[in-house]
Design a protein around this motif. Sequence first.
Motif, PDB file in Angstrom:
ATOM      1  N   GLU A 114       0.836  -1.208   0.000  1.00  0.00           N
ATOM      2  CA  GLU A 114       0.000   0.000   0.000  1.00  0.00           C
ATOM      3  C   GLU A 114       0.865   1.250   0.000  1.00  0.00           C
ATOM      4  OE1 GLU A 114      -0.415  -2.607   1.967  1.00  0.00           O
ATOM      5  OE2 GLU A 114      -2.257  -3.420   1.094  1.00  0.00           O
ATOM      6  N   ASP A 115       1.967   1.229   0.748  1.00  0.00           N
ATOM      7  CA  ASP A 115       2.886   2.377   0.746  1.00  0.00           C
ATOM      8  C   ASP A 115       3.405   2.637  -0.667  1.00  0.00           C
ATOM      9  OD1 ASP A 115       2.696   2.692   3.521  1.00  0.00           O
ATOM     10  OD2 ASP A 115       4.374   1.328   3.891  1.00  0.00           O
ATOM     11  N   LEU A 116       3.836   1.581  -1.332  1.00  0.00           N
ATOM     12  CA  LEU A 116       4.404   1.723  -2.672  1.00  0.00           C
ATOM     13  C   LEU A 116       3.345   2.137  -3.690  1.00  0.00           C
ATOM     14  CD1 LEU A 116       6.676  -1.407  -2.388  1.00  0.00           C
ATOM     15  CD2 LEU A 116       7.510   0.926  -2.632  1.00  0.00           C
ATOM     16  N   ASP A 117       2.123   1.631  -3.517  1.00  0.00           N
ATOM     17  CA  ASP A 117       1.034   2.060  -4.400  1.00  0.00           C
ATOM     18  C   ASP A 117       0.769   3.555  -4.249  1.00  0.00           C
ATOM     19  OD1 ASP A 117       0.681  -0.477  -5.387  1.00  0.00           O
ATOM     20  OD2 ASP A 117      -0.960  -0.995  -4.019  1.00  0.00           O
ATOM     21  N   ALA A 118       0.813   4.034  -2.986  1.00  0.00           N
ATOM     22  CA  ALA A 118       0.570   5.453  -2.741  1.00  0.00           C
ATOM     23  C   ALA A 118       1.644   6.305  -3.404  1.00  0.00           C
ATOM     24  CB  ALA A 118       0.523   5.721  -1.233  1.00  0.00           C
ATOM     25  N   PHE A 119       2.890   5.860  -3.335  1.00  0.00           N
ATOM     26  CA  PHE A 119       3.975   6.597  -3.988  1.00  0.00           C
ATOM     27  C   PHE A 119       3.776   6.594  -5.500  1.00  0.00           C
ATOM     28  CE2 PHE A 119       7.988   6.302  -6.325  1.00  0.00           C
ATOM     29  CZ  PHE A 119       8.526   7.543  -6.032  1.00  0.00           C
ATOM     30  N   GLN A 120       3.477   5.434  -6.059  1.00  0.00           N
ATOM     31  CA  GLN A 120       3.323   5.330  -7.505  1.00  0.00           C
ATOM     32  C   GLN A 120       2.191   6.205  -8.015  1.00  0.00           C
ATOM     33  OE1 GLN A 120       3.405   1.276  -8.977  1.00  0.00           O
ATOM     34  NE2 GLN A 120       2.028   1.834 -10.658  1.00  0.00           N
ATOM     35  N   SER A 121       1.150   6.359  -7.205  1.00  0.00           N
ATOM     36  CA  SER A 121       0.026   7.195  -7.596  1.00  0.00           C
ATOM     37  C   SER A 121       0.350   8.680  -7.456  1.00  0.00           C
ATOM     38  CB  SER A 121      -1.194   6.842  -6.739  1.00  0.00           C
ATOM     39  OG  SER A 121      -2.274   7.720  -6.981  1.00  0.00           O
ATOM     40  N   LEU A 122       1.118   9.025  -6.410  1.00  0.00           N
ATOM     41  CA  LEU A 122       1.374  10.433  -6.084  1.00  0.00           C
ATOM     42  C   LEU A 122       2.516  11.036  -6.909  1.00  0.00           C
ATOM     43  CD1 LEU A 122       0.753  12.809  -4.063  1.00  0.00           C
ATOM     44  CD2 LEU A 122       2.490  11.776  -2.564  1.00  0.00           C
ATOM     45  N   ALA A 123       3.575  10.260  -7.160  1.00  0.00           N
ATOM     46  CA  ALA A 123       4.813  10.805  -7.720  1.00  0.00           C
ATOM     47  C   ALA A 123       4.641  11.510  -9.061  1.00  0.00           C
ATOM     48  CB  ALA A 123       5.857   9.696  -7.830  1.00  0.00           C
ATOM     49  N   PRO A 124       3.914  10.961 -10.044  1.00  0.00           N
ATOM     50  CA  PRO A 124       3.832  11.659 -11.335  1.00  0.00           C
ATOM     51  C   PRO A 124       3.251  13.062 -11.217  1.00  0.00           C
ATOM     52  CG  PRO A 124       3.105   9.396 -11.578  1.00  0.00           C
ATOM     53  CD  PRO A 124       3.250   9.631 -10.107  1.00  0.00           C
ATOM     54  N   GLY A 125       2.268  13.253 -10.338  1.00  0.00           N
ATOM     55  CA  GLY A 125       1.682  14.581 -10.182  1.00  0.00           C
ATOM     56  C   GLY A 125       2.635  15.565  -9.544  1.00  0.00           C
ATOM     57  N   VAL A 126       3.418  15.094  -8.568  1.00  0.00           N
ATOM     58  CA  VAL A 126       4.380  15.980  -7.908  1.00  0.00           C
ATOM     59  C   VAL A 126       5.528  16.316  -8.858  1.00  0.00           C
ATOM     60  CG1 VAL A 126       6.052  16.165  -6.020  1.00  0.00           C
ATOM     61  CG2 VAL A 126       3.810  15.134  -5.605  1.00  0.00           C
ATOM     62  N   LEU A 127       6.075  15.295  -9.512  1.00  0.00           N
ATOM     63  CA  LEU A 127       7.232  15.512 -10.377  1.00  0.00           C
ATOM     64  C   LEU A 127       6.864  16.292 -11.638  1.00  0.00           C
ATOM     65  CD1 LEU A 127       8.874  11.969 -10.158  1.00  0.00           C
ATOM     66  CD2 LEU A 127       9.450  14.010  -8.842  1.00  0.00           C
ATOM     67  N   GLY A 128       5.631  16.104 -12.125  1.00  0.00           N
ATOM     68  CA  GLY A 128       5.242  16.740 -13.374  1.00  0.00           C
ATOM     69  C   GLY A 128       4.492  18.043 -13.211  1.00  0.00           C
ATOM     70  N   GLU A 129       4.397  18.565 -12.007  1.00  0.00           N
ATOM     71  CA  GLU A 129       3.670  19.821 -11.776  1.00  0.00           C
ATOM     72  C   GLU A 129       4.343  20.975 -12.517  1.00  0.00           C
ATOM     73  OE1 GLU A 129       2.285  22.782  -8.110  1.00  0.00           O
ATOM     74  OE2 GLU A 129       3.611  21.071  -7.722  1.00  0.00           O
ATOM     75  N   SER A 130       3.549  21.710 -13.263  1.00  0.00           N
ATOM     76  CA  SER A 130       4.079  22.842 -14.022  1.00  0.00           C
ATOM     77  C   SER A 130       4.419  23.997 -13.091  1.00  0.00           C
ATOM     78  CB  SER A 130       3.054  23.307 -15.061  1.00  0.00           C
ATOM     79  OG  SER A 130       2.784  22.295 -15.994  1.00  0.00           O
ATOM     80  N   ASP A 131       5.396  24.788 -13.497  1.00  0.00           N
ATOM     81  CA  ASP A 131       5.781  25.981 -12.753  1.00  0.00           C
ATOM     82  C   ASP A 131       4.910  27.140 -13.236  1.00  0.00           C
ATOM     83  OD1 ASP A 131       6.909  28.122 -11.500  1.00  0.00           O
ATOM     84  OD2 ASP A 131       8.934  27.815 -12.309  1.00  0.00           O
ATOM     85  N   PRO A 132       4.005  27.661 -12.384  1.00  0.00           N
ATOM     86  CA  PRO A 132       3.096  28.725 -12.829  1.00  0.00           C
ATOM     87  C   PRO A 132       3.823  30.010 -13.196  1.00  0.00           C
ATOM     88  CG  PRO A 132       2.935  28.421 -10.464  1.00  0.00           C
ATOM     89  CD  PRO A 132       3.756  27.282 -10.977  1.00  0.00           C
ATOM     90  N   ALA A 133       5.066  30.145 -12.791  1.00  0.00           N
ATOM     91  CA  ALA A 133       5.805  31.372 -13.104  1.00  0.00           C
ATOM     92  C   ALA A 133       6.592  31.258 -14.405  1.00  0.00           C
ATOM     93  CB  ALA A 133       6.760  31.711 -11.955  1.00  0.00           C
ATOM     94  N   SER A 134       6.554  30.070 -15.034  1.00  0.00           N
ATOM     95  CA  SER A 134       7.408  29.873 -16.201  1.00  0.00           C
ATOM     96  C   SER A 134       7.004  30.732 -17.392  1.00  0.00           C
ATOM     97  CB  SER A 134       7.387  28.391 -16.619  1.00  0.00           C
ATOM     98  OG  SER A 134       6.069  27.998 -16.973  1.00  0.00           O
ATOM     99  N   GLY A 135       5.719  31.115 -17.508  1.00  0.00           N
ATOM    100  CA  GLY A 135       5.290  31.901 -18.656  1.00  0.00           C
ATOM    101  C   GLY A 135       5.248  33.388 -18.408  1.00  0.00           C
ATOM    102  N   LEU A 136       5.680  33.832 -17.233  1.00  0.00           N
ATOM    103  CA  LEU A 136       5.618  35.248 -16.898  1.00  0.00           C
ATOM    104  C   LEU A 136       6.807  36.007 -17.481  1.00  0.00           C
ATOM    105  CD1 LEU A 136       4.526  35.070 -13.140  1.00  0.00           C
ATOM    106  CD2 LEU A 136       3.069  35.295 -15.164  1.00  0.00           C
ATOM    107  N   THR A 137       6.559  37.257 -17.806  1.00  0.00           N
ATOM    108  CA  THR A 137       7.656  38.130 -18.227  1.00  0.00           C
ATOM    109  C   THR A 137       8.433  38.571 -17.000  1.00  0.00           C
ATOM    110  OG1 THR A 137       6.353  40.147 -18.013  1.00  0.00           O
ATOM    111  CG2 THR A 137       6.227  38.968 -20.130  1.00  0.00           C
ATOM    112  N   ALA A 138       9.572  39.175 -17.236  1.00  0.00           N
ATOM    113  CA  ALA A 138      10.382  39.654 -16.121  1.00  0.00           C
ATOM    114  C   ALA A 138       9.619  40.689 -15.306  1.00  0.00           C
ATOM    115  CB  ALA A 138      11.692  40.235 -16.644  1.00  0.00           C
ATOM    116  N   ARG A 139       8.899  41.562 -15.983  1.00  0.00           N
ATOM    117  CA  ARG A 139       8.122  42.589 -15.287  1.00  0.00           C
ATOM    118  C   ARG A 139       7.052  41.944 -14.398  1.00  0.00           C
ATOM    119  NH1 ARG A 139       7.349  47.974 -16.315  1.00  0.00           N
ATOM    120  NH2 ARG A 139       8.466  47.768 -18.307  1.00  0.00           N
ATOM    121  N   GLU A 140       6.394  40.899 -14.940  1.00  0.00           N
ATOM    122  CA  GLU A 140       5.351  40.225 -14.166  1.00  0.00           C
ATOM    123  C   GLU A 140       5.940  39.494 -12.967  1.00  0.00           C
ATOM    124  OE1 GLU A 140       2.084  39.286 -17.693  1.00  0.00           O
ATOM    125  OE2 GLU A 140       3.837  37.967 -17.417  1.00  0.00           O
ATOM    126  N   ARG A 141       7.112  38.935 -13.132  1.00  0.00           N
ATOM    127  CA  ARG A 141       7.758  38.245 -12.012  1.00  0.00           C
ATOM    128  C   ARG A 141       8.088  39.227 -10.894  1.00  0.00           C
ATOM    129  NH1 ARG A 141      10.183  33.135 -13.127  1.00  0.00           N
ATOM    130  NH2 ARG A 141       9.882  32.484 -15.300  1.00  0.00           N
TER     131      ARG A 141
END
Length: 602
Positions: free
Chosen positions: A490-517
């Motif tokens: 169950e521990d390993l299943d929880a990791f396998q389910s959780l990891a892709p979402g954590v590792l693949g989370e987009s950076d919301p600041a990646s599309g901002l201009t320098a001024r917006e940052r």
Amino acid sequence: MTELLTATDLEQWSERNDSREHLPTLVRRLILAVAAPETLRMPAAEAVGLPGLDGEVTSPSGAPPFLPFGRSVWELGTGRDPEDKAQRDYRKRVDGSTRDERAGVVFVFVTSRRWPGAQRWVDRRTEDGDGWAGIRVVDAEDLAAWLALCPGVHRWLASEQLGWDPHGVIGLRDWYRNWAERTRPAIPAALLLAGRDDRVRSLRDRLRAKPVEQVVASASRDESVAFVAASLMAEPPQDVSIVSRQMSDSPVDRAGGSEDPLGAVDDTELGELVGPPIAEEGDAAMGLARTTGAPAGLEALLERALVVEDMRAWRRVAAHESPMVLVPVFAEPEIGDGLRAGHHVVLPRAGRPADDRLPRLHRHLAREAWIAAGLDHDRADEYGRAARRSLASLRRRIGRPGWLRQPRWASDATANLLAPLLLAGAWADDVQGDLEALQSLTDRGWRATARDLSTLTSGEDAPLLLRDRRWEFADPVDAWDALNHALTAEDLDAFQSLAPGVLGESDPASGLTARERIAGWLSETGAPRRRHSSTLRRGMATTAVILGAVVGDRELPGGVTGQQRASRVVRELLQDANAARWHAVADLLPRLRPREWCTTCP
């Protein structure tokens, strides 16, 4: 402490073939235990057959009645007829020197046999008038008396040469060898000094001054004792390319902030974490010969340094008249007795991070120490990183089978607490997304978990590091070896389910201009950040690599191998990934390196 050796014991030892090789070592250690000679040459082992004198010593003060002051030449023998050997050696030295060369020099003959007629022989040689400043004989009775004044040398001879089982006291040099050789390769003395130059100088200076009590604290008591020994055996490793830099730790990253080069993953290279070490046992990575380089005067201090294991032995050695360096490893030694008798007392401690502990080992200098001990660059770099994080963990990883015990935190309820956290690897307790992820893995709230973890970040061999609210395992691979038995399917299943979402989370600041940052940074809410900290993302990426490259084809609970678990995570993360997903995981790909262990990944 064992009973005292007698002249009879030495006579019996003399019957052994190897006594001839080791008698020079015994005499050398006895000299260093009572004096700090300016020069000392006493070839031993395979060098005993070399032509020339068996020994030469220059000691301005001497150590009556055994070591004459000034210059002396020494001849040694273990044969059954000491008078015949003494006469032949004496005649050879007289015939091979001039009277002027003998002036001011004392001739000393040492035999490990009883020689009742030794004084008559000395009297006759003195009457010959050959120009010596003095003639002396040290026989088995004298050696037994000399040994009684030098507990560390006594213990070495009794245990290693005669096979006795003494308890209570051991020479610091011998303690270090026993400690170091529990791993393969053995721990080189210089490793303990990497980046600790100031502490080495301070310890040496205080041991040369008036006897005092001093504390040496580190992550464990054994590491503290090993540091004291290494300070008298070796010089700190140097790397010309980095010694001029400021050796200070970078701050641990905040969520969405800069990466810490000393963080959980950056200090753990996983490409070659398993497999046999390169140095062979015969290298004795003790490396005492290769890594030494300490001033010769320190050898006399080392020979007089004793590790004392119990109160009974303490009371005995503290009463010795010869000044010593005492290192008690039991609770509540009677320090005053040692100081009043003129001994230095060094107290090794397992300190908390808030205490005045030895600084962490410097990674690059630790690598240099391993290279000097015979490892190739890659293995030395890996071991240097691991030693900086946790020397105790590294010792377990490269320990000889059966020589090092599993840590206390690897059993019972503590293991059950840590095992699911091991899947996270590292996290920030001030980032809500991280706490939610931990709750998914542990099935319990952070407040209760933090309370139970509070004792696991300090003390001897602590499994966790905590800095600026960033938690990480001191050595993830070592922790996996110690804790994987407590993981469930169950521990390993929880990791396998959780990891892709954590590792693949987009950076919301990646599309901002320098001024917006800049505007975001100046706003009350701050710039937009991922829900999960970079600490957690790095930690879970490390878990995936450990599963794939370290656990590999070993089956885990649930009937799935580590490599299969990791491959499923990476496939879900990268299968049909669009540009946004590739951009989101770009910072983790060098860490994941899926092509090195995953044959079915995109």
